[in-house]
Design a protein around this motif. Structure first.
Motif, PDB file in Angstrom:
ATOM      1  N   GLU A  27       0.785  -1.153  -0.014  1.00 52.58           N
ATOM      2  CA  GLU A  27      -0.113   0.052  -0.151  1.00 52.58           C
ATOM      3  C   GLU A  27       0.664   1.265  -0.065  1.00 52.58           C
ATOM      4  O   GLU A  27       0.522   2.152  -0.826  1.00 52.58           O
ATOM      5  CB  GLU A  27      -0.873  -0.063   1.171  1.00 52.58           C
ATOM      6  CG  GLU A  27      -2.053  -1.016   1.149  1.00 52.58           C
ATOM      7  CD  GLU A  27      -2.994  -1.023   2.414  1.00 52.58           C
ATOM      8  OE1 GLU A  27      -2.681  -0.228   3.188  1.00 52.58           O
ATOM      9  OE2 GLU A  27      -3.691  -1.924   2.461  1.00 52.58           O
ATOM     10  N   GLU A  31       0.991   4.405  -2.911  1.00 51.54           N
ATOM     11  CA  GLU A  31       0.475   5.827  -2.695  1.00 51.54           C
ATOM     12  C   GLU A  31       1.419   6.712  -1.895  1.00 51.54           C
ATOM     13  O   GLU A  31       1.318   7.769  -1.782  1.00 51.54           O
ATOM     14  CB  GLU A  31      -0.924   5.594  -2.068  1.00 51.54           C
ATOM     15  CG  GLU A  31      -2.069   5.397  -2.994  1.00 51.54           C
ATOM     16  CD  GLU A  31      -2.539   6.382  -3.883  1.00 51.54           C
ATOM     17  OE1 GLU A  31      -2.727   7.418  -3.818  1.00 51.54           O
ATOM     18  OE2 GLU A  31      -2.310   6.149  -5.198  1.00 51.54           O
ATOM     19  N   ASN A  41      -4.310   2.189   9.353  1.00 52.33           N
ATOM     20  CA  ASN A  41      -4.814   0.960   9.001  1.00 52.33           C
ATOM     21  C   ASN A  41      -3.585   0.025   9.317  1.00 52.33           C
ATOM     22  O   ASN A  41      -3.976  -1.261   9.814  1.00 52.33           O
ATOM     23  CB  ASN A  41      -4.853   0.864   7.354  1.00 52.33           C
ATOM     24  CG  ASN A  41      -5.470  -0.409   6.975  1.00 52.33           C
ATOM     25  OD1 ASN A  41      -6.593  -0.692   7.253  1.00 52.33           O
ATOM     26  ND2 ASN A  41      -4.790  -1.110   6.281  1.00 52.33           N
ATOM     27  N   GLU A  83      -8.297  -6.638   1.453  1.00 50.59           N
ATOM     28  CA  GLU A  83      -8.142  -5.110   1.766  1.00 50.59           C
ATOM     29  C   GLU A  83      -7.010  -4.649   0.787  1.00 50.59           C
ATOM     30  O   GLU A  83      -7.119  -3.182   0.369  1.00 50.59           O
ATOM     31  CB  GLU A  83      -7.524  -5.257   3.304  1.00 50.59           C
ATOM     32  CG  GLU A  83      -7.513  -3.949   3.859  1.00 50.59           C
ATOM     33  CD  GLU A  83      -6.899  -3.887   5.332  1.00 50.59           C
ATOM     34  OE1 GLU A  83      -5.538  -3.820   5.578  1.00 50.59           O
ATOM     35  OE2 GLU A  83      -7.926  -4.096   6.003  1.00 50.59           O
ATOM     36  N   TYR A  87      -7.426  -1.526  -1.946  1.00 55.46           N
ATOM     37  CA  TYR A  87      -6.395  -0.286  -1.844  1.00 55.46           C
ATOM     38  C   TYR A  87      -5.598  -0.196  -3.358  1.00 55.46           C
ATOM     39  O   TYR A  87      -5.352   0.821  -3.756  1.00 55.46           O
ATOM     40  CB  TYR A  87      -5.475  -0.497  -0.734  1.00 55.46           C
ATOM     41  CG  TYR A  87      -4.924   1.075  -0.429  1.00 55.46           C
ATOM     42  CD1 TYR A  87      -5.736   2.005   0.256  1.00 55.46           C
ATOM     43  CD2 TYR A  87      -3.803   1.458  -0.986  1.00 55.46           C
ATOM     44  CE1 TYR A  87      -5.151   3.269   0.559  1.00 55.46           C
ATOM     45  CE2 TYR A  87      -3.127   2.758  -0.858  1.00 55.46           C
ATOM     46  CZ  TYR A  87      -3.785   3.633  -0.125  1.00 55.46           C
ATOM     47  OH  TYR A  87      -3.537   4.879   0.043  1.00 55.46           O
ATOM     48  N   GLN A  91      -7.609   2.742  -4.148  1.00 58.87           N
ATOM     49  CA  GLN A  91      -7.148   3.595  -3.042  1.00 58.87           C
ATOM     50  C   GLN A  91      -8.300   3.719  -1.909  1.00 58.87           C
ATOM     51  O   GLN A  91      -8.674   4.719  -1.478  1.00 58.87           O
ATOM     52  CB  GLN A  91      -6.554   4.889  -3.507  1.00 58.87           C
ATOM     53  CG  GLN A  91      -5.217   4.738  -3.915  1.00 58.87           C
ATOM     54  CD  GLN A  91      -5.461   4.317  -5.500  1.00 58.87           C
ATOM     55  OE1 GLN A  91      -6.185   4.965  -6.330  1.00 58.87           O
ATOM     56  NE2 GLN A  91      -4.668   3.070  -5.888  1.00 58.87           N
ATOM     57  N   ARG A  93     -11.031   1.663   1.169  1.00 54.51           N
ATOM     58  CA  ARG A  93     -11.222   0.603   2.247  1.00 54.51           C
ATOM     59  C   ARG A  93     -12.511   0.015   2.095  1.00 54.51           C
ATOM     60  O   ARG A  93     -13.409   0.951   1.950  1.00 54.51           O
ATOM     61  CB  ARG A  93     -10.751   1.366   3.751  1.00 54.51           C
ATOM     62  CG  ARG A  93      -9.502   2.092   3.665  1.00 54.51           C
ATOM     63  CD  ARG A  93      -8.322   1.140   3.487  1.00 54.51           C
ATOM     64  NE  ARG A  93      -7.109   1.724   3.817  1.00 54.51           N
ATOM     65  CZ  ARG A  93      -5.880   1.088   3.531  1.00 54.51           C
ATOM     66  NH1 ARG A  93      -5.793  -0.182   3.384  1.00 54.51           N
ATOM     67  NH2 ARG A  93      -4.815   1.696   3.895  1.00 54.51           N
ATOM     68  N   TRP A 173     -11.494   0.800  10.367  1.00 53.43           N
ATOM     69  CA  TRP A 173     -10.047  -0.044   9.343  1.00 53.43           C
ATOM     70  C   TRP A 173     -10.320  -1.469   9.407  1.00 53.43           C
ATOM     71  O   TRP A 173      -9.499  -2.025   8.529  1.00 53.43           O
ATOM     72  CB  TRP A 173      -8.849   0.644   9.909  1.00 53.43           C
ATOM     73  CG  TRP A 173      -8.759   2.067  10.042  1.00 53.43           C
ATOM     74  CD1 TRP A 173      -8.789   2.824  11.227  1.00 53.43           C
ATOM     75  CD2 TRP A 173      -8.603   3.084   8.915  1.00 53.43           C
ATOM     76  NE1 TRP A 173      -8.658   4.284  10.892  1.00 53.43           N
ATOM     77  CE2 TRP A 173      -8.513   4.299   9.549  1.00 53.43           C
ATOM     78  CE3 TRP A 173      -8.616   2.977   7.826  1.00 53.43           C
ATOM     79  CZ2 TRP A 173      -8.608   5.613   8.835  1.00 53.43           C
ATOM     80  CZ3 TRP A 173      -8.575   4.302   6.989  1.00 53.43           C
ATOM     81  CH2 TRP A 173      -8.373   5.249   7.494  1.00 53.43           C
ATOM     82  N   LYS A 439     -15.031   7.018  -1.452  1.00 54.21           N
ATOM     83  CA  LYS A 439     -14.160   7.883  -2.448  1.00 54.21           C
ATOM     84  C   LYS A 439     -15.107   8.538  -3.281  1.00 54.21           C
ATOM     85  O   LYS A 439     -14.988   8.560  -4.753  1.00 54.21           O
ATOM     86  CB  LYS A 439     -13.128   6.888  -3.398  1.00 54.21           C
ATOM     87  CG  LYS A 439     -12.139   7.613  -3.931  1.00 54.21           C
ATOM     88  CD  LYS A 439     -11.193   6.612  -4.595  1.00 54.21           C
ATOM     89  CE  LYS A 439     -10.136   7.397  -5.309  1.00 54.21           C
ATOM     90  NZ  LYS A 439      -9.272   6.334  -5.817  1.00 54.21           N
TER      91      LYS A 439
END
Length: 521
Positions: A27, A31, A41, A83, A87, A91, A93, A173, A439
C-alpha cells in the motif's frame, strides 16, 4: 510479554505477521507512506493480528494441531488480500456500501467487475502465497503447554487492544469487523421489509385525483455529466432533447447514496437521512390507493445473498425479472422491457409501472447494441475508450427512455418519471471511473430527473414547477405520491419537489457530509 510469544514454532508467529508487513509495504509503495489511512490501517492490522495470534496460541494449547488453526490463518490472509486489492485498485477501504453491493451482486456482475477493473498491479498479491506456502508445506505439529500466567497475560493484552480499538475508533479500518457489522445491518433491513410484508396493516390513504397511468423509469449508474440534455459536449441525448418542450428537466437532483442498494432502499421506502429506520414500503401506499403495481426489471432477482431490491419488488402486484443471466449468458439490452411495458399499458385498471433498467452499469460496452456505437471506441488510450463506451451507453439509454415516454404519452391521464439510482464518475472529477462510497465525487451523486405529464394529467392543486430546486432522492415516495394525489399521515408535501409547500433541507450524504459543501470544495 516475551513469554507469550515463545513457542516451539517461530513459524506460527511469522505466518501471522508477515502478511501485515507485506500489506503495509504494497500500500505504501502504491500511494506513499503518508497517504490517507496507510498508517492507522497498519496500526490496526498489527493490533488485530496480535489478538488473533494469541487466540491461535490458545487453540494450540487445548486442541494441538487442528483444522481451526488452518481456518484462522486462511481467513487472516483472505481479509488482507481483499483489503490490499481494494487499495491497489481504487485507494479505498472496505465499508458497509461494498458489503451491501457484494450481498446483492451475482456471478455475471462479479465477472464484469473483474474484467473491467482487473489490473496488472494485482499480481503483487501473489506475494502473499510465500509465507502461507512455507507454513503449510512443513505440515508441522504445533504444541504449546498450557500456562495460566501466559493465558492471563494474553487476556490482558487482548482487553487493552479492545480498549485501543474503541478509544481510537480503529474498528472502521478493520475489514472483518466492518463486514460482519454491515452484514447484520443488511439482514436487519431485510427483516424489517419481511415483517412489514407479513403484517396486515391498513394504511389509511386519501386519493384526490383520477389519474390512470404512471410509469417510473429507474436508471442505473447514469450521471447527468454525460448527457447533452444537461450540457455535455457530445450529443448523447438527441431524442430526449427533441422531447424537451414537453419535459420537465430538473437540474439539481442528487441520489442519497452512490451504490444501488442504499439508494433504492431510500427510493422504495419512507427511509431518509432524518429517519433511516422508517421502512414502510412505497408500494404499500400505492396499493392502498387502489393502483395496480408492476415491477419490470432488466436486472437479476437474486444475488449471492437475498437481494433487497427483489424483496421490495415482491410487494408489487406483479414483479418480472427479465434478466436470468449467469456466468454463461450476458445481460439483455434494456429494449427487452419495451414489449412488457406495452403489455402492461393495456391494463384497464389504475396502474403504476416501474421499469428498472440495467442502464449504463459497467461494463459500459455491454450495455448497447452495435448500432449505437456512435462514439469512436478505437482510441489509443484506455481512458478515452472507456469514456466513449460510456457515452454510447448514454446514447442507448436516451433511446430507451424516449421510447418509454412515446409509448406512454398516448394513454389517458398519464405521467412518466425518469431518474437514475446514482451517478457515475467517468474521469469527470477524478482520474478513475465507477462509483465508490468512501471515495465519492460530485458526478456519482448528480443524476438526471425528468418528468413528462400528459395534457389531461390531474396535477395536485399546489403543483409548482421549479426545475432548480435542490432535491435528494430519499424523498421520492413523498414526491411521487403527492404528484399522484395520494395523501396519508406520514406523507409530507413539504418533502415533495412538486409542491408549493416544499421546504429546502440539507442534503446530507456519506454519513454527515452536506452535499453543497462537498460540491463547493
Amino acid at each position: 510479554m516475551n513469554s507469550i510469544f515463545k513457542s516451539n514454532s517461530l513459524s506460527l508467529f511469522v505466518v501471522f505477521f508477515a502478511p501485515v508487513f507485506l500489506a503495509f509495504f504494497l500500500e505504501a509503495s502504491a500511494e506513499g507512506i503518508m497517504s490517507y489511512g496507510i498508517l492507522p490501517n497498519f496500526f490496526e492490522n498489527v493490533l488485530f493480528t496480535v489478538v488473533i495470534f494469541l487466540c491461535a496460541q490458545q487453540f494450540i494449547t487445548f486442541y494441538k494441531y487442528n483444522f481451526l488453526i488452518h481456518i484462522l490463518i486462511l481467513s487472516h490472509y483472505v481479509a488482507l488480500i481483499v483489503e490490499v486489492g481494494l487499495y491497489l485498485l481504487f485507494q479505498i477501504r472496505m465499508n458497509a456500501a461494498y458489503v451491501h453491493v457484494v450481498l446483492n451482486t451475482n456471478l455475471e456482475e462479479a465477472s464484469e467487475f473483474t474484467n473491467v477493473y482487473f489490473q496488472s498491479r494485482l499480481f503483487w498479491l501473489v506475494l502473499f502465497v510465500v509465507p502461507i506456502g512455507l507454513f503449510f508445506s512443513k505440515q508441522q505439529k504445533l504444541s504449546i503447554r498450557f500456562d495460566i500466567k501466559r493465558t492471563l497475560k494474553a487476556l490482558i493484552i487482548c482487553l487493552l487492544i479492545a480498549g485501543a480499538f474503541r478509544f481510537f475508533h480503529l474498528g472502521k479500518w478493520n475489514l472483518p469487523f466492518i463486514s460482519t457489522k454491515s452484514y447484520f445491518e443488511y439482514r436487519a433491513q431485510i427483516k424489517a421489509i419481511n415483517e412489514f410484508k407479513n403484517k396486515t396493516i391498513n394504511l389509511e390513504v386519501e386519493t384526490l385525483s383520477a389519474n390512470k397511468t404512471v410509469v417510473v423509469i429507474v436508471g442505473e449508474s447514469t450521471g447527468r455529466q454525460h448527457m447533452s440534455l444537461y450540457g455535455y459536449k457530445n450529443k448523447t441525448t438527441p431524442k430526449l432533447e427533441a422531447l424537451s418542450d414537453s419535459l420537465l428537466v430538473y437540474n439539481d437532483v442528487i441520489s442519497s447514496n452512490v451504490y444501488t442498494t442504499g439508494s433504492m432502499y431510500d427510493i422504495l421506502t419512507l427511509s431518509n437521512y432524518e429517519d433511516p429506520e422508517q421502512s414502510i414500503p412505497l408500494f404499500s401506499y400505492l396499493k392502498a390507493a387502489n393502483y395496480k403495481v408492476f415491477w419490470l426489471s432488466n436486472q437479476r432477482a437474486v444475488g449471492f445473498n437475498d437481494n433487497m431490491i427483489s424483496r421490495l419488488a415482491a410487494l408489487a402486484d406483479e414483479s418480472v425479472f427479465l434478466s436470468h443471466n449467469d456466468f454463461r449468458n450476458k445481460t439483455l439490452y434494456d429494449a427487452v422491457l419495451l414489449d412488457k411495458l406495452e403489455e402492461k399499458l393495456k391494463v384497464e385498471e389504475k396502474k403504476i409501472i416501474f421499469l428498472h433498467l440495467i442502464g449504463t452499469h459497467y461494463d459500459y460496452s455491454k450495455r448497447y447494441p452495435d448500432t449505437f456505437s456512435i462514439f469512436d471506441t478505437e482510441h489509443d488510450t484506455p481512458k478515452a475508450r472507456i469514456v466513449a463506451t460510456y457515452d454510447n451507453a448514454i446514447l442507448y439509454n436516451d433511446f430507451i427512455v424516449s421510447e418509454v415516454i412515446n409509448k406512454t404519452k398516448y394513454k389517458e391521464k398519464s405521467a412518466v418519471l425518469y431518474f437514475s439510482d446514482h451517478g457515475e464518475e467517468v474521469f469527470d472529477k477524478a482520474n478513475y471511473f465507477g462509483h465508490f462510497q468512501n471515495k465519492p465525487t460530485v458526478a456519482m451523486y448528480e443524476i438526471p430527473f425528468l418528468v413528462y405529464l400528459s395534457k389531461d394529467f390531474e396535477s395536485p392543486k399546489d403543483f409548482v414547477i421549479d426545475v432548480s430546486r435542490k432535491y435528494m432522492l430519499d424523498d421520492m415516495p413523498h414526491s411521487l405520491m403527492h404528484l399522484m394525489g395520494i395523501k396519508s399521515e406520514l406523507l409530507k408535501d413539504s418533502r415533495s419537489i412538486f409542491s408549493a409547500k416544499f421546504e429546502d433541507r440539507k442534503r446530507m450524504i456519506n454519513k454527515g457530509l452536506e452535499f453543497d459543501d462537498f460540491k463547493s470544495k
